[in-house]
Design an enzyme around this catalytic site. Structure first.
Site, PDB file in Angstrom:
ATOM      1  CD1 TRP A  75      -8.771   9.154 -49.463  1.00 38.48           C
ATOM      2  CD2 TRP A  75      -9.579   7.079 -49.873  1.00 38.48           C
ATOM      3  NE1 TRP A  75      -9.985   9.132 -49.400  1.00 38.48           N
ATOM      4  CE2 TRP A  75     -10.678   8.062 -49.504  1.00 38.48           C
ATOM      5  CE3 TRP A  75      -9.988   5.883 -50.097  1.00 38.48           C
ATOM      6  CZ2 TRP A  75     -11.758   7.436 -49.664  1.00 38.48           C
ATOM      7  CZ3 TRP A  75     -11.479   5.304 -49.958  1.00 38.48           C
ATOM      8  CH2 TRP A  75     -12.209   6.311 -49.862  1.00 38.48           C
ATOM      9  CG  HIS A  76      -8.516   2.306 -50.028  1.00 36.21           C
ATOM     10  ND1 HIS A  76      -8.286   2.973 -51.340  1.00 36.21           N
ATOM     11  CD2 HIS A  76      -9.931   2.095 -50.438  1.00 36.21           C
ATOM     12  CE1 HIS A  76      -8.942   2.920 -52.254  1.00 36.21           C
ATOM     13  NE2 HIS A  76     -10.263   2.201 -51.886  1.00 36.21           N
ATOM     14  N   GLY A  77      -6.525   3.074 -46.095  1.00 34.12           N
ATOM     15  CA  GLY A  77      -6.376   2.612 -44.826  1.00 34.12           C
ATOM     16  C   GLY A  77      -4.998   3.284 -44.330  1.00 34.12           C
ATOM     17  CG  PHE A 109     -11.511   2.812 -45.965  1.00 35.37           C
ATOM     18  CD1 PHE A 109     -10.544   2.077 -45.422  1.00 35.37           C
ATOM     19  CD2 PHE A 109     -12.725   1.945 -46.636  1.00 35.37           C
ATOM     20  CE1 PHE A 109     -10.406   0.648 -45.426  1.00 35.37           C
ATOM     21  CE2 PHE A 109     -12.552   0.549 -47.100  1.00 35.37           C
ATOM     22  CZ  PHE A 109     -11.293   0.030 -46.404  1.00 35.37           C
TER      23      PHE A 109
END
Lengths: 490, 412
Positions: free
Chosen positions: A322-324, A490
């Protein structure tokens, strides 16, 4: 329009002023207009994506509420969620998926079959997609009613303070507040202003100052020896905390001035004495989202200890993604998952050892060791988060393990990475201050509440001084290489 | 009403305290370059009949305090480093908001450059703009000269640029002083010029943009009844520079602007009077300043100067002498110190070591100095060093500078 821009300093007071001057019943429309304007100031076409996400969740939820007593609810839920996540997957993960497939072919000795598309990631898409998806699931579960007013719902998705970097709000908390528009409350607005000032200190004074050093070292990690990399790794965890928590605090303050309470997104994570505690205190809105909408549906801890550990690992790996959209983020998430699993195993093993005489005197040293260990584990994981690729991350770790240039700490070498002695010392003082504030927060002491109780002249002086402090010591303006809020990626 | 009183009081008080702190902080962290140069100008803009404008060639040449002392002309040097003609136009336009001169003299070295802003020099106009009060003309200038929003903001609200100077504040930031040179910048140095390898060829017309802005300056001056003179000050390497190929006379006669080309004049000894490749040292600058004084007087361009504040100018001249004294210790070498030998405000006592034979630039400077009344040269030195330089005020008093030099061949 970022929070630390001149445009926002004009935009926000204008929004607040008009908001409290117009009749209550149309205030949400004004906020919706302002939020869409805020979002489209980056790119006008982003508005279409936001509208798509809003419409999907709105109509999906309406259908779900009508299908409550029929058997088609689950089907509608799946279709709505698929439609909701489609733009996110396309814009964020297409390149990553194709690149990964290409890599598999290359490893197998074949040509890469796909040309990588040049897709620009719309700002905040991960945040509002998750917020809208949470709403769909809430309606399906029956924990909230489907909102009938499209514009009010659109405001729930697009509310500008938390639109591009959270907190990812829950339907129950935010949507209900958009119904009733309170009168202007000076005390509340002042509290909001204090929150914003502290958020700006975290973001512009601390995070952006650290970014100068960290960017310098991570741009060419091989050029710098272990000491630089150790310092950069330690500082990065503080940078990302101040960057993200700073943004969330500004968002919370801005919303409070508008009479709306957003949830707490951080709770002094720097004081955690285990990785699992760190995650309970860090990005709370996302962690709780994953808990409620992924971990529990996967079975949580109800299906035995082994399944519980597996569920945790899966959740943290997905959280990394989800963050990257890169394997470095997957690795970061997985590492955190592994650390938490190991902690679980260790604590249940240690729990079986009986307490020995005098062990209560060792509480504080043990706590300190645990805190230190947590810092080290979190920092190691962040190396993957910050490094440009997996190879670079492993090289950095290798270089750290072979550290020999300790004298750089004393011969002034460390001050050659963008921060001179004065800036470095100032930064260390600010970090100490940050820890102190976190310590107070942890004890339930809110400094802004203390300040609000002081006599008016002192309060005014300290508020004005805080604003001047940010302008003087903040990293901004022409000489400032305007670092975007990290979480915008993100 | 009562319930609003408290919030309004708190808000206003906070804003007042904020404004108070900022009003003290903004000038404190500001780079003092602009203050140093322009403070005297903005304190008494009505005092000036002549403005010297353009780039560093003019900035290092027109010593306006000496122009007043020797010719009674009240002038200020508002030229800045690497200033293109568009910048000069806006500098003049903004200066005319504050003063009403009779003559404007512009150095036209930068007319060879067709750009509005030389790449990498975007920060240089701060030396002019920082001290300039916010006005319609300032905003227009900033909008026309700079493309980036961030740079423009930095010019209109320079705290955004200078706030990060908090870690380099010095005594001079707390107690700033103006330079005392009437806007000029002294160059106490020496540069040995190679003989010219070619001749000026005048191959092409002046570039479009500088010509356009010269036209605008001319219109501005005509509108206000100001005499405009363009000059090309002497500098060492002009024959190897792009200005050597520009047909200035053609452009200036087309625009109807008086033009004085001093590049090949014998007013200066370019071999001894250059401070570096492109600028005159103090001796050279003083010679050209004297030329300007005579030229402006002879042509009666300042026929009836307004009554000036004599006491103020005398006080400023005293300050100028003090500032000149402070320059000598900054000279890098002996030739640098000797580059001010024709300064009548000082007496130079030079003691050469017995048997020492000066060479190169030093020899040239000493040869030229034999005709100066304020230079005493003795060749009876007993010390080991080659030259002992002692300087005292011409008005009387002790030596304020005393230094001996052993001259290695490289320093000649």
């Amino acid at each position: 329009m970022v929070f630390n821009s001149l445009s926002f300093l004009i935009f926000f007071p204008t929004v607040v002023l008009v908001y409290y001057l117009i009749p209550c019943r149309v205030r949400y429309l004004w906020l919706l207009f302002a939020s869409w304007f805020f979002y489209m100031s980056w790119n006008i076409s982003y508005g279409l994506l936001l509208l798509f996400s809003t419409a999907t969740a709105y109509f999906g939820a309406l259908l779900l509420s009508r299908a409550k007593n029929s058997g088609s609810g689950k089907r509608i839920l799946i279709i709505s969620l698929l439609a909701e996540f489609c733009p996110l997957v396309f814009f964020k993960y297409t390149g990553f998926i194709l690149d990964s497939i290409n890599h598999v072919f290359e490893v197998a000795g074949s040509y890469a079959p796909f040309a990588l598309p040049d897709i620009l990631l719309p700002i905040g898409i991960s945040f509002y997609t998750f917020q809208a998806a949470g709403y769909i699931i809430d309606v399906y579960r029956g924990t909230v009613e489907a909102e009938r007013n499209f514009f009010r719902f659109a405001l729930f998705v697009a509310f500008f303070p938390q639109l591009v970097a959270g907190p990812i709000e829950r339907t129950k908390n935010l949507l209900s507040q958009l119904d009733c528009t309170a009168r202007f409350d000076f005390e509340k607005a002042r509290d909001g202003l204090y929150l914003m000032l502290w958020g700006y200190i975290m973001k512009v004074v601390i995070a952006d100052r650290i970014a100068i050093f960290v960017n310098c070292v991570y741009e060419s990690p091989l050029k710098y020896g272990g000491v630089y990399l150790i310092t950069a790794a330690m500082l990065f965890s503080i940078q990302i905390y101040c960057d993200f928590a700073g943004y969330s605090t500004i968002a919370k303050g801005a919303a409070k001035i508008l009479g709306i309470n957003l949830m707490d997104n951080f709770n002094s994570p720097t004081l955690s004495i285990s990785v699992s505690e760190y995650w309970r205190r860090w990005h709370i809105s996302l962690t709780s989202w994953f808990r409620d909408y992924l971990y529990i549906p996967l079975g949580g801890n109800r299906k035995g200890p082994k399944r519980k550990l597996l569920n945790k690992f899966v959740v943290f790996t997905i959280s990394g993604l989800w963050h990257g959209a890169d394997w470095t983020y997957v690795m970061w998430g997985s590492l955190n998952g592994i650390f938490i699993i190991l902690e679980d195993i260790a604590s249940s093993a240690l729990g079986r050892i009986p307490a020995f005489p005098g062990s209560k005197h060792l509480k504080l040293p043990i706590k300190l060791i645990k805190w230190l260990l947590t810092c080290i584990l979190v920092d190691i994981a962040y190396i993957f988060f910050r490094a440009v690729n997996m190879g670079s991350a492993f090289l950095i770790i290798e270089s750290i393990l072979k550290t020999s240039n300790w004298k750089e700490l004393t011969n002034g070498g460390i001050f050659s990475c963008g921060l001179d002695v004065k800036n470095f010392v100032f930064l260390l003082i600010m970090i100490a201050m940050l820890m102190l504030v976190d310590l107070f927060n942890n004890k339930g002491i809110r400094l802004r509440t203390l300040l609000a109780g002081k006599p008016l002249p002192l309060r005014s002086l300290l508020t004005a001084a805080a604003a001047v402090f940010i302008l003087l010591f903040g990293i901004w303006g022409s000489t400032y290489d305007a670092a975007e809020f990290i979480y915008f990626q993100f | 009403m009562k319930k609003y009183l408290y919030p309004i009081t708190e808000t206003l008080l906070t804003l007042m305290i904020f404004a108070l702190i900022m009003s003290a902080l903004i000038p404190l962290v500001e780079n003092k370059q602009s203050y140093t140069k322009y403070k005297a100008f903005y304190d008494t803009p009505e005092e000036y009949d002549v403005l010297f404008c353009g780039d560093s060639h003019m900035m290092n040449t027109a010593y306006t305090m000496e122009l007043w002392k020797n010719h009674g002309i009240r002038a200020y040097n508002i030229a800045n480093s690497a200033e293109s003609m568009p910048v000069t136009y806006y500098v003049i336009k903004n200066a005319l908001d504050h003063c009403d001169p009779k003559v404007i003299v512009i150095d036209t070295f930068f007319t060879y450059n067709n750009r509005i802003m030389t790449a990498g020099k975007e920060m240089l106009p701060h030396q002019y703009f920082d001290m300039l009060p916010l006005s319609k003309n300032k905003i227009e200038a900033v909008n026309c000269l700079f493309d980036s929003r961030e740079t423009r903001f930095g010019y209109l609200f320079d705290f955004s640029l200078y706030h990060s100077r908090w870690n380099e504040l010095e005594r001079g930031d707390f107690f700033p002083e103006y330079n005392g040179f009437g806007g000029a910048e002294p160059l106490l140095a020496s540069y040995t010029v190679k003989p010219p390898s070619g001749k000026m060829s005048k191959k092409h017309d002046m570039a479009k943009r500088p010509e356009e802005y010269l036209g605008k300056i001319k219109s501005l001056c005509d509108e206000k009844g100001i005499k405009l003179i363009c000059v090309m000050n002497p500098y060492a390497m002009w024959f190897e520079n792009k200005t050597g190929n520009v047909d200035f006379e053609k452009t200036f006669s087309k625009l109807g602007i008086e033009f004085i080309d001093l590049r090949e004049s014998d007013l200066v000894d370019i071999y001894a009077d250059s401070g570096d490749v492109a600028h005159l040292n103090m001796t050279g600058a003083r010679k050209i300043t004297d030329f300007y004084g005579k030229y402006l007087t002879e042509h009666s361009y300042v026929p009836d100067p307004a009554p000036c504040d004599e006491a103020l100018w005398n006080k400023n001249y005293e300050y100028y002498i003090e500032k000149k004294k402070a320059v000598f210790p900054m000279a890098a070498d002996c030739a640098g110190v000797l580059s001010d030998l024709n300064d009548p405000d000082f007496i130079f006592d030079l003691t050469l070591r017995k048997g020492y034979v000066p060479e190169g630039t030093i020899a040239l400077m000493l040869d030229n100095a034999r005709s100066f009344d304020n230079v005493n040269i003795s060749a009876e030195g007993e010390a080991d060093d080659d030259i002992l330089v002692r300087i005292r005020p011409a008005s009387g008093g002790d030596y304020f500078f005393e230094k001996s030099y052993r001259l290695s061949p490289s320093s000649l």
